[in-house]
Design a protein around this motif. Structure first.
Motif, PDB file in Angstrom:
ATOM      1  N   GLY A  57      -3.962  16.502  -1.317  1.00  0.00           N
ATOM      2  CA  GLY A  57      -4.591  15.262  -1.795  1.00  0.00           C
ATOM      3  C   GLY A  57      -4.581  15.190  -3.304  1.00  0.00           C
ATOM      4  N   PHE A  58      -4.313  14.015  -3.810  1.00  0.00           N
ATOM      5  CA  PHE A  58      -4.247  13.814  -5.263  1.00  0.00           C
ATOM      6  C   PHE A  58      -5.224  12.711  -5.681  1.00  0.00           C
ATOM      7  N   VAL A  59      -6.074  13.069  -6.629  1.00  0.00           N
ATOM      8  CA  VAL A  59      -7.016  12.106  -7.210  1.00  0.00           C
ATOM      9  C   VAL A  59      -6.431  11.719  -8.565  1.00  0.00           C
ATOM     10  N   ILE A  60      -5.940  10.504  -8.655  1.00  0.00           N
ATOM     11  CA  ILE A  60      -5.156  10.124  -9.833  1.00  0.00           C
ATOM     12  C   ILE A  60      -5.876   9.055 -10.647  1.00  0.00           C
ATOM     13  N   ASP A  61      -6.095   9.358 -11.916  1.00  0.00           N
ATOM     14  CA  ASP A  61      -6.674   8.394 -12.854  1.00  0.00           C
ATOM     15  C   ASP A  61      -5.663   7.270 -13.098  1.00  0.00           C
ATOM     16  N   LEU A  62      -6.151   6.107 -13.472  1.00  0.00           N
ATOM     17  CA  LEU A  62      -5.227   4.989 -13.707  1.00  0.00           C
ATOM     18  C   LEU A  62      -4.874   4.816 -15.191  1.00  0.00           C
ATOM     19  N   ASP A  63      -5.861   4.368 -15.994  1.00  0.00           N
ATOM     20  CA  ASP A  63      -5.561   3.995 -17.382  1.00  0.00           C
ATOM     21  C   ASP A  63      -5.261   5.231 -18.229  1.00  0.00           C
ATOM     22  N   GLY A  64      -4.045   5.315 -18.754  1.00  0.00           N
ATOM     23  CA  GLY A  64      -3.638   6.473 -19.548  1.00  0.00           C
ATOM     24  C   GLY A  64      -2.871   7.499 -18.726  1.00  0.00           C
ATOM     25  N   THR A  65      -2.881   7.309 -17.403  1.00  0.00           N
ATOM     26  CA  THR A  65      -2.198   8.263 -16.512  1.00  0.00           C
ATOM     27  C   THR A  65      -1.067   7.569 -15.746  1.00  0.00           C
ATOM     28  N   VAL A  66      -1.402   6.409 -15.144  1.00  0.00           N
ATOM     29  CA  VAL A  66      -0.403   5.648 -14.385  1.00  0.00           C
ATOM     30  C   VAL A  66       0.151   4.493 -15.229  1.00  0.00           C
ATOM     31  N   TYR A  67      -0.751   3.878 -15.982  1.00  0.00           N
ATOM     32  CA  TYR A  67      -0.311   2.836 -16.922  1.00  0.00           C
ATOM     33  C   TYR A  67      -1.102   2.990 -18.214  1.00  0.00           C
ATOM     34  N   ARG A 108      -1.784  12.665   0.487  1.00  0.00           N
ATOM     35  CA  ARG A 108      -2.754  11.559   0.423  1.00  0.00           C
ATOM     36  C   ARG A 108      -3.146  11.317  -1.034  1.00  0.00           C
ATOM     37  N   LEU A 109      -3.281  10.037  -1.377  1.00  0.00           N
ATOM     38  CA  LEU A 109      -3.584   9.680  -2.772  1.00  0.00           C
ATOM     39  C   LEU A 109      -4.828   8.797  -2.853  1.00  0.00           C
ATOM     40  N   VAL A 110      -5.584   9.002  -3.922  1.00  0.00           N
ATOM     41  CA  VAL A 110      -6.628   8.035  -4.255  1.00  0.00           C
ATOM     42  C   VAL A 110      -6.594   7.837  -5.775  1.00  0.00           C
ATOM     43  N   MET A 147       2.811  -4.482 -11.255  1.00  0.00           N
ATOM     44  CA  MET A 147       3.494  -3.477 -12.081  1.00  0.00           C
ATOM     45  C   MET A 147       4.567  -2.729 -11.291  1.00  0.00           C
ATOM     46  N   GLY A 148       4.709  -3.062 -10.008  1.00  0.00           N
ATOM     47  CA  GLY A 148       5.718  -2.415  -9.182  1.00  0.00           C
ATOM     48  C   GLY A 148       5.269  -1.076  -8.616  1.00  0.00           C
ATOM     49  N   LEU A 149       3.963  -0.858  -8.522  1.00  0.00           N
ATOM     50  CA  LEU A 149       3.452   0.418  -8.020  1.00  0.00           C
ATOM     51  C   LEU A 149       3.065   0.283  -6.550  1.00  0.00           C
ATOM     52  N   ASN A 150       3.464   1.281  -5.781  1.00  0.00           N
ATOM     53  CA  ASN A 150       3.240   1.284  -4.346  1.00  0.00           C
ATOM     54  C   ASN A 150       1.867   1.894  -4.024  1.00  0.00           C
ATOM     55  N   VAL A 151       0.835   1.055  -4.172  1.00  0.00           N
ATOM     56  CA  VAL A 151      -0.545   1.516  -3.970  1.00  0.00           C
ATOM     57  C   VAL A 151      -1.242   0.536  -3.030  1.00  0.00           C
ATOM     58  N   GLN A 152      -1.999   1.068  -2.057  1.00  0.00           N
ATOM     59  CA  GLN A 152      -2.760   0.196  -1.158  1.00  0.00           C
ATOM     60  C   GLN A 152      -4.167  -0.030  -1.711  1.00  0.00           C
ATOM     61  N   GLU A 153      -4.777  -1.134  -1.311  1.00  0.00           N
ATOM     62  CA  GLU A 153      -6.108  -1.459  -1.823  1.00  0.00           C
ATOM     63  C   GLU A 153      -7.117  -0.358  -1.481  1.00  0.00           C
ATOM     64  N   ASP A 154      -6.985   0.212  -0.259  1.00  0.00           N
ATOM     65  CA  ASP A 154      -7.979   1.229   0.117  1.00  0.00           C
ATOM     66  C   ASP A 154      -7.691   2.612  -0.474  1.00  0.00           C
ATOM     67  N   GLU A 155      -6.636   2.689  -1.283  1.00  0.00           N
ATOM     68  CA  GLU A 155      -6.400   3.926  -2.047  1.00  0.00           C
ATOM     69  C   GLU A 155      -7.021   3.836  -3.449  1.00  0.00           C
ATOM     70  N   ILE A 156      -7.681   2.696  -3.727  1.00  0.00           N
ATOM     71  CA  ILE A 156      -8.256   2.494  -5.067  1.00  0.00           C
ATOM     72  C   ILE A 156      -9.771   2.673  -5.004  1.00  0.00           C
ATOM     73  N   LEU A 157     -10.304   3.450  -5.934  1.00  0.00           N
ATOM     74  CA  LEU A 157     -11.759   3.591  -6.071  1.00  0.00           C
ATOM     75  C   LEU A 157     -12.124   3.353  -7.525  1.00  0.00           C
ATOM     76  N   LEU A 189     -13.075  12.315  -2.366  1.00  0.00           N
ATOM     77  CA  LEU A 189     -12.797  13.277  -1.290  1.00  0.00           C
ATOM     78  C   LEU A 189     -12.976  12.623   0.079  1.00  0.00           C
ATOM     79  N   GLU A 190     -13.914  11.677   0.158  1.00  0.00           N
ATOM     80  CA  GLU A 190     -14.130  10.981   1.426  1.00  0.00           C
ATOM     81  C   GLU A 190     -12.910  10.122   1.776  1.00  0.00           C
ATOM     82  N   VAL A 191     -12.365   9.456   0.771  1.00  0.00           N
ATOM     83  CA  VAL A 191     -11.161   8.657   1.013  1.00  0.00           C
ATOM     84  C   VAL A 191      -9.999   9.561   1.436  1.00  0.00           C
ATOM     85  N   LEU A 192      -9.872  10.708   0.781  1.00  0.00           N
ATOM     86  CA  LEU A 192      -8.767  11.620   1.085  1.00  0.00           C
ATOM     87  C   LEU A 192      -8.975  12.333   2.425  1.00  0.00           C
TER      88      LEU A 192
END
Lengths: 256, 256
Positions: B7-17, B39-41, B61-71, B195-198
Motif C-alpha cells: 500500500g502506498f500513501v501518496i501526497d499530492l501537492d509537491g509529490t504528484v503535481y 493499493r494507493l491512497v 492532468m491525465g492521472l489515473n486516480v479514482q475518487e475513492d482513492e483520494i483523502l 490505512l482504512e482505505v488501503l
C-alpha cells in the motif's frame, strides 16, 4: 472633586458616545469644562479613521471638539513612525483613514509589500484574503510588525465584532513573527502624546474612560487621576472585582 | 526496494503535481503501481476542496486516480464530525469544497453562527471581514474550534501564500480560545483514515511525500515506511540537517 485638575484626557467610544448615540450630558460637560478654561484631549484606540474623519463625526453629533484636540492611534502611529523611522517605508493592513493620517504626518508608503520596512496593522472592516496575503508577504520579506492597537473586540450594531487582535493573529500565526510595537492605550506612547497636547504635567490631569485595561491603566501608569464611567461595557460589580481601582467611578461623564 | 510494500500513501501537492504541473514520471509511476496490484491512497492537507473537485483536477492532468482513492482533510474532517459529533451543527470558515464534503458525509450545517457547536476552519482564498466576524461570533457563542489543517503557507503562483494558520490565528487571538482539533497530517486521524482505505496494516505501507513535518512524520508515527521526494520545497541538505530521517530520499516519485 476636580478643582486642581487642569487637563482632561477623555476616551471617546463608550464615554462620549456609544455607537451613533451621544452619551446624555456629554456635550454639556465638554462645554462647561471649556468655559472653565480646562484643556481637553480626546484619546481613542481607533486606528482606522483619521482625525479629520473623527472630527467630522463629533461635529455632526453636536460636540464642541477641535481637530487638534483629537488623538487616535492612527495619529500617534503616524507621528511615531515619522519621528523614529523617517526613512522607513510602510505597508498598511487597514483602512483609508489610517493612510490619510500617515500622509498628514509625511510617512512614506511602500509601493509593494516586498519593499516595506514596517507592516502597520489596524482594524479593517472590508478586509479581503488578498490584503491579508499582501500583509503576510510584507512580513515574509522582512517587514517588522506594528499595530495601532491590540483590542480583541469592539461593540458593533449587532454585538461585539472581531477587532485588530484578529488581524494581528492572522499575520503572527502564519509568519511565526511577533508584533514589535503596539501603539494603543494603555501604552506610555499614548499617555505621552496626550500630555504633550495638553501641555501639562500628569499630576494636573485626569483620564476619563470606560475601560479598566486601556483608560484607567493608562492613567495609573502615567500618574494621572482616573475616573471610570459606567456608560461602556463595564459594570460597577466588575470594578469591585478588579485589582485596579480608579479614583472615581461615575455613572456617566455627565456627573462631572 | 519496495517488494514487500502493498500500500502506498501518496501526497499530492509537491509529490504528484506542483501548482498546475504534473511531476514528470508521476503518471507512469501511478499506472505501474496499479498494474502491479498495489493499493494507493492520495492524501492531502488541502481542506478547501472536495474529493470530487480534486478528482476532476487529477483526471484533467491525465492521472489515473479514482475518487475513492483520494483523502483530503475536508473528507476526514467531515467523517470525523459525522462519527463523533453526529448531532452537532457546524459553521464553516472556508470554501464551498469543504461544505460539499460535509454534505456528502451528512454533517449538519448551522444556519447562523450563534447556533454552531463547532467552527470548522480551512483555507479561504476569498475570505472577507464579514466571514471572519461570523466565525468569531460562532466561537464567542460557544462553538469549539476545529481546523482541517494548520499549515502556515502554501505555494502560490507568485510565491508562498498565507494558509489556514492565518485564519486560525485571527480567531484564536480575538476570542482567547484555543483550537480543539486539527485534522491534517501528521495526525493519527489522517494515518488511520489512509490505512482504512488501503485495508492494510502499517508495516505493509509506505508514505511518499515532500514534507518532513507532515508526510514523513505521519509515516513515522504510524509505523509505515517513508520516502521523501525532493520535488517540493525541501532540499537534500535540509534532510541531512533534520533529526527525522526518512527511509528513502528520492529526487522524485518517478524513481520508484
Amino acid at each position: 472633586m476636580t478643582e486642581n485638575i487642569d487637563g482632561f484626557v477623555i476616551d471617546l467610544d463608550g464615554t462620549v458616545y456609544k455607537g451613533r448615540q451621544v452619551i446624555e450630558g456629554a456635550a454639556d460637560t465638554i462645554n462647561r469644562l471649556k468655559r472653565l478654561g480646562k484643556r481637553l484631549v480626546f484619546l481613542s484606540n481607533r486606528g482606522n479613521i483619521s482625525r479629520k474623519m473623527c472630527h467630522a463625526r463629533l461635529t455632526e453629533m453636536g460636540l464642541n471638539v477641535q481637530e487638534d484636540e483629537i488623538l487616535l492611534t492612527s495619529t500617534v502611529s503616524a507621528n511615531y513612525l515619522k519621528k523614529h523611522y523617517e526613512k522607513s517605508q510602510v505597508w498598511v493592513l487597514g483602512e483609508q483613514g489610517l493612510k490619510d493620517e500617515l500622509a498628514v504626518a509625511g510617512v512614506m508608503l511602500a509601493d509593494k509589500p516586498e519593499s516595506a520596512d514596517w507592516l502597520l496593522i489596524t482594524l479593517h472592516e472590508s478586509l479581503t484574503y488578498r490584503e491579508l496575503n499582501d500583509a503576510f508577504r510584507a512580513v515574509r520579506h522582512g517587514a517588522r510588525i506594528m499595530a495601532t492597537n491590540a483590542d480583541k473586540t469592539f461593540p458593533g450594531d449587532n454585538g461585539d465584532c472581531i477587532d485588530v487582535a484578529g488581524m494581528i493573529g492572522a499575520i503572527t500565526a502564519s509568519t511565526g513573527r511577533e508584533v514589535d510595537v503596539v501603539i494603543g492605550k494603555p501604552s506610555k506612547l499614548m499617555a505621552d502624546a496626550a500630555l504633550e497636547v495638553l501641555g501639562l504635567p500628569p499630576e494636573r490631569c485626569m483620564v476619563i474612560g470606560d475601560s479598566m485595561e486601556s483608560d484607567i491603566q493608562l492613567g495609573k501608569n502615567a500618574g494621572m487621576r482616573t475616573a471610570l464611567v459606567l456608560t461602556g461595557s463595564i459594570k460597577r460589580a466588575d470594578v469591585e472585582a478588579s485589582s485596579v481601582k480608579p479614583d472615581w467611578v461615575w455613572d456617566s461623564i455627565a456627573i462631572l
